[in-house]
Scaffold this active site. Structure first.
Site, PDB file in Angstrom:
ATOM      1  N   HIS A   1      18.042  28.635  57.858  1.00 18.74           N
ATOM      2  CA  HIS A   1      17.002  29.563  58.296  1.00 18.74           C
ATOM      3  C   HIS A   1      16.585  30.607  57.259  1.00 18.74           C
ATOM      4  O   HIS A   1      15.522  31.220  57.385  1.00 18.74           O
ATOM      5  CB  HIS A   1      17.515  30.281  59.552  1.00 18.74           C
ATOM      6  CG  HIS A   1      16.456  30.693  60.506  1.00 18.74           C
ATOM      7  ND1 HIS A   1      15.273  31.275  60.115  1.00 18.74           N
ATOM      8  CD2 HIS A   1      16.389  30.627  61.852  1.00 18.74           C
ATOM      9  CE1 HIS A   1      14.544  31.545  61.185  1.00 18.74           C
ATOM     10  NE2 HIS A   1      15.202  31.161  62.252  1.00 18.74           N
TER      11      HIS A   1
ATOM     12  N   PRO B   1      18.594  26.285  63.208  1.00 19.45           N
ATOM     13  CA  PRO B   1      18.065  25.560  64.356  1.00 19.45           C
ATOM     14  C   PRO B   1      18.005  24.054  64.085  1.00 19.45           C
ATOM     15  O   PRO B   1      17.997  23.608  62.935  1.00 19.45           O
ATOM     16  CB  PRO B   1      16.646  26.110  64.521  1.00 19.45           C
ATOM     17  CG  PRO B   1      16.529  27.244  63.546  1.00 19.45           C
ATOM     18  CD  PRO B   1      17.539  26.988  62.483  1.00 19.45           C
TER      19      PRO B   1
ATOM     20  N   TYR C   1      20.846  37.096  57.117  1.00 20.02           N
ATOM     21  CA  TYR C   1      21.269  35.790  56.633  1.00 20.02           C
ATOM     22  C   TYR C   1      22.422  35.836  55.625  1.00 20.02           C
ATOM     23  O   TYR C   1      23.528  35.408  55.907  1.00 20.02           O
ATOM     24  CB  TYR C   1      20.067  35.042  56.030  1.00 20.02           C
ATOM     25  CG  TYR C   1      18.959  34.857  57.033  1.00 20.02           C
ATOM     26  CD1 TYR C   1      19.146  34.045  58.156  1.00 20.02           C
ATOM     27  CD2 TYR C   1      17.745  35.514  56.905  1.00 20.02           C
ATOM     28  CE1 TYR C   1      18.154  33.900  59.108  1.00 20.02           C
ATOM     29  CE2 TYR C   1      16.736  35.375  57.860  1.00 20.02           C
ATOM     30  CZ  TYR C   1      16.951  34.567  58.965  1.00 20.02           C
ATOM     31  OH  TYR C   1      15.987  34.421  59.907  1.00 20.02           O
TER      32      TYR C   1
END
Length: 622
Positions: A341, A120, A107
């Site tokens: 995320h 998402p 990330y």
């Protein structure tokens, strides 16, 4: 035997870079302290499984070359054993040998835009309302439902998730609210103003017409505002933002290095710094979107709206994609969530959404109150020539990406997870093998396939890779495409492939996966100042990580579906929510790839699911 992370060891704390994420003493802290640590699997086991995983992807000569590299790496007294020992030492010294590494590599060090590449979108069942006033009434109910869930987070009463008899790590639940990713020029950070933070935010951030507002949702006694008061406040927000502003939010769709530089520029202005601070601390973000022309495929249109806002001419500026929780309400009943995320996987998010949908469907009575809430506070942005130029660049860059992304939500109505259960087969394994068959029908070869496997059985566990492409799945796919193979043999190969996938999945969630272990060995070498071992420079390793199928099962008790973009240019994103009598899928691909076609894969999957049912049903009658 995995040691428990007991009270005699160092106290629980959030991993590095989750700034501010501290869990106060209470039920959850006691639960977390009793979870085992993520194990370091045996080196020989991982290397054996690695060879089995790459076998179906390689030609014979390539496989022989890789086998030699694996043998050299794993030989007694060799480099592999040395790195393994260092990794085991790290595991003894840390709460999780993986948590910080994974947060960085997956990330915070990833420099592609979060939009489409990381974050998402989740499309919830569309609601029966239309128009702006109905939009605001529903949005008020949604906010009330989310605050109702936050009460459970704050008082640590969220039901503890279980996998079989094993309790799971709940750490991710406490990083959902009041969390935000902060861009950097080379590496990002995440801030969390959670239950144990010395700062307790009382506002959400509402965005309408690209204008941002801080909206207090608690009264002075920390009681959540009633729906009718929230509704009245949202009406004020809409009134104050009748005319669109410059879409500063679209900057969050940029490459992370680019956005990091612009963020630094923005922060130089005192008012901007205060606005950014309010956005970062907000409990969550509510996006009140403008009307969207849906076209023929409403589901696909909603998927695009939740993934990226639809582009610069629609709602992409009406967002802040760094915010962990970003709820969207359209004017036509479209609702859902985009989530950043880095703090959490799908299950905690779905738990939150299921609660919110349940709350809204029960339509609790609006309780009137005499509290006079604070006026919505406009969060202004001051722009200059450089920032306006950055916004124009972000618009262009995003619109290119939006145009390139194909989203194909599909509902398979012929049967649901009840059928594989009736055959005493794991529904997840069954769907994964059906997807292998669908891909093989199109391409005549297998591909590296990623399925997210939760490691939350362990303290601070996130995921490891369930590798669905296997020697067994390839044998089954070849047999299904060969009319000379008798049906009984095909059934046996199907059962073998499903059992093999189920075993691999069980091992993965039990901390015996290979992908994170191999990553740990590679990073151990790098941190020790060594050259990257030959094993990781091999083209087979590169091929094994080139996931043309990136998949995730995200079950919900509602007809929601999650969607994400492909992780490689010539690949597919594939998410599924299996219901008892039907299956929800969403397939994504890039139009720019001549090799992929979401429609063709959807059709091939449909046929594969029918073929597998027919095969099993016919054999059952014999």
């Amino acid at each position: 035997m995995v040691k428990s992370f007991g009270a005699k060891q160092q106290p629980w704390k959030a991993p590095e870079l989750f700034r501010g994420a501290v869990l106060p003493a209470g039920r959850m802290l006691a639960h977390q302290a009793n979870l085992p640590r993520l194990p370091v699997p045996a080196l020989s086991q991982t290397l054996d499984k690695y060879l089995r995983a790459v076998r179906p992807l390689l030609e014979e000569d390539e496989f022989q070359h890789t086998t030699k590299l694996v043998e050299e790496f794993g030989k007694p007294g060799g480099l592999g054993e040395s790195l393994q020992a260092k990794l085991q030492m790290r595991a003894l010294e840390r709460q999780s040998w993986l948590a910080d590494w994974w947060l960085h590599t997956a990330y915070l060090d990833f420099r592609m835009p979060v939009v489409m590449h990381v974050s998402p979108g989740i499309v919830c069942p569309p609601q029966e309302f239309n128009g702006q006033e109905a939009q605001l009434k529903f949005a008020a109910k949604m906010v009330a439902g989310l605050l109702d869930y936050k009460v459970q987070i704050d008082n640590q009463s969220v039901p503890i998730d279980k996998l079989g008899k094993n309790f799971l790590c709940m750490d991710q639940y406490y990083k959902l609210f009041s969390a935000c990713r902060i861009p950097g020029e080379r590496r990002d950070q995440v801030v969390v103003y959670g239950p144990g933070s010395n700062i307790r935010p009382r506002h959400i951030v509402v965005v309408h017409n690209n204008k941002f507002f801080a909206l207090d949702v608690y009264d002075e006694n920390w009681k959540p505002l009633s729906q009718d008061l929230i509704h009245a406040q949202l009406q004020k927000v809409v009134y104050y933002s009748r005319y669109p502003s410059e879409p500063v939010g679209i900057l969050t769709t940029e490459n992370r290095n680019t956005w990091g530089k612009v963020y630094k520029l923005l922060k130089k202005d005192k008012a901007n710094k205060a606005t950014l601070d309010a956005i970062n601390k907000g409990i969550f973000m509510l996006c009140l979107d403008q009307e969207v022309s849906r076209g023929e495929d409403r589901k696909a249109s909603m998927a695009h709206q939740l993934m990226h806002g639809g582009g610069s001419k629609l709602n992409s500026g009406n967002r802040w994609f760094d915010k962990t929780l970003q709820f969207t309400v359209g004017t036509d009943g479209a609702i859902g969530l985009t989530y950043e995320h880095s703090p959490a996987e799908g299950p905690p998010i779905i738990s939150l959404l299921d609660h919110m949908v349940d709350y809204c469907s029960q339509a609790p009575e609006i309780k009137e109150t005499t509290v006079e809430p604070k006026e919505p506070e406009r969060l202004p942005f001051t722009t200059n020539e450089n920032i306006l130029e950055a916004i124009d660049n972000a618009k262009r860059n995003l619109d290119v990406q939006v145009k390139d992304l194909d989203m194909k939500p599909v509902t398979f109505f012929e049967y649901g997870k009840g059928f594989p259960k009736s055959q005493k087969m794991s529904p997840d394994s069954y769907i994964q093998i059906a997807l292998q068959l669908a891909y093989f029908k199109l391409y005549k070869v297998p591909c590296a396939t990623y399925e997210s496997g939760s490691t939350r059985m362990f303290h601070l566990g996130r995921t490891d890779t369930i590798r669905s492409a296997s020697v067994e799945s390839l044998e089954f796919c070849k047999a299904m495409e060969d009319s000379r193979v008798p049906p009984g043999e095909k059934v046996a190969l199907l059962k073998k492939a499903i059992d093999g996938h189920k075993k691999y999945a069980q091992e993965t969630v039990s901390g015996q996966g290979i992908d994170r272990h191999l990553l740990g060995l590679k990073l151990t070498a790098i941190e020790a100042g060594l050259n990257v071992p030959d094993l990781f420079m091999d083209s087979a390793y590169e091929q094994a990580l080139h996931f043309k199928l990136s998949t995730s099962q995200v079950p919900s008790k509602h007809d929601s579906f999650l969607c994400f973009g492909p992780v490689v240019p010539d690949g597919y994103g594939f998410c599924y929510n299996p219901r008892e009598d039907h299956l929800n899928f969403c397939i994504s691909a890039f139009y720019s790839s001549p090799e992929t076609d979401a429609n063709k894969l959807a059709d091939s999957l449909h046929q594969s699911l029918l073929d597998m049912r027919e095969l099993l049903s016919t054999q059952a009658k014999l």
